[in-house]
Design a protein around this motif. Sequence first.
Motif, PDB file in Angstrom:
ATOM      1  N   PHE A 156       0.864  -1.027  -0.013  1.00 26.52           N
ATOM      2  CA  PHE A 156       0.125  -0.201  -0.040  1.00 26.52           C
ATOM      3  C   PHE A 156       0.994   1.212  -0.106  1.00 26.52           C
ATOM      4  CE2 PHE A 156      -3.261  -2.806   1.753  1.00 26.52           C
ATOM      5  CZ  PHE A 156      -4.532  -2.175   0.880  1.00 26.52           C
ATOM      6  N   PRO A 157       0.503   2.069  -0.908  1.00 22.76           N
ATOM      7  CA  PRO A 157       1.466   3.333  -0.878  1.00 22.76           C
ATOM      8  C   PRO A 157       1.253   4.372   0.504  1.00 22.76           C
ATOM      9  CG  PRO A 157       0.204   3.227  -2.925  1.00 22.76           C
ATOM     10  CD  PRO A 157      -0.295   2.163  -1.979  1.00 22.76           C
ATOM     11  N   GLY A 158       2.317   5.028   0.708  1.00 20.02           N
ATOM     12  CA  GLY A 158       1.835   5.782   1.922  1.00 20.02           C
ATOM     13  C   GLY A 158       0.866   6.853   1.874  1.00 20.02           C
ATOM     14  N   GLY A 159       0.392   7.121   2.857  1.00 18.98           N
ATOM     15  CA  GLY A 159      -0.987   8.116   2.709  1.00 18.98           C
ATOM     16  C   GLY A 159      -1.894   8.019   3.674  1.00 18.98           C
ATOM     17  N   ASN A 160      -3.210   8.748   3.464  1.00 22.55           N
ATOM     18  CA  ASN A 160      -4.504   8.483   4.426  1.00 22.55           C
ATOM     19  C   ASN A 160      -5.452   7.459   3.611  1.00 22.55           C
ATOM     20  OD1 ASN A 160      -3.481  10.126   6.453  1.00 22.55           O
ATOM     21  ND2 ASN A 160      -3.894  12.047   5.400  1.00 22.55           N
ATOM     22  N   TYR A 161      -5.972   6.554   4.426  1.00 25.02           N
ATOM     23  CA  TYR A 161      -6.960   5.999   3.745  1.00 25.02           C
ATOM     24  C   TYR A 161      -8.408   6.055   4.513  1.00 25.02           C
ATOM     25  CZ  TYR A 161      -3.212   3.657   1.307  1.00 25.02           C
ATOM     26  OH  TYR A 161      -2.198   3.314   0.305  1.00 25.02           O
ATOM     27  N   THR A 162      -9.568   5.928   3.675  1.00 19.32           N
ATOM     28  CA  THR A 162     -10.595   6.147   4.669  1.00 19.32           C
ATOM     29  C   THR A 162     -11.465   5.215   3.877  1.00 19.32           C
ATOM     30  OG1 THR A 162     -10.260   8.514   5.083  1.00 19.32           O
ATOM     31  CG2 THR A 162     -12.695   7.532   5.286  1.00 19.32           C
TER      32      THR A 162
END
Length: 172
Positions: A156-162
């Motif tokens: 999974f790429p770095g970042g925010n997931y919702t």
Amino acid sequence: MFKNNLIKLGALVLVLGAHNGIAQAQDTPINGTVQSRCIIQTDVAGTYANPNAYTLTTASADGGDNAVIRIDVSLADAYYAEITAPESFSSSPNLPDVVYWTGDTTVKTVSDATTMGAYETSKIELGMVDRYDLTATGSTWFETSSVATMGGSKAFPGGNYTALVQADCIAK
């Protein structure tokens, strides 16, 4: 005599006019507002943990938190609750592959174990949707788990997931 004939002629014109489409009609609305007797509240927003590069999970053993939704019912045997575990991200970085989803909803606790005790055993599961027959008044807390696995064991790429849990009260 002339006055009598004039009155009769006026009455005849009114009668004929009513038959020739000159009559009036009026539509009068009746309005009302219905307040739902089934209220949905978020008690705990879920949190994804990232135990390895290609998995996001709400499992507490991995550092995540399951989402908890409370449904309050003030009219017995009038509603179904349908709770759908996430099947996609509502926001995320660009993903390198397909994400595979698993999830489940269970009854965490109830306000009246006597009248609500069978909610979990009598639920209907339709894929990611769990349907509960809300047969009693009171509060029920539903807990939803979610696991997202990146296809091809890619990271999974770095970042925010919702991702969103959908909860609905459906009138019977």
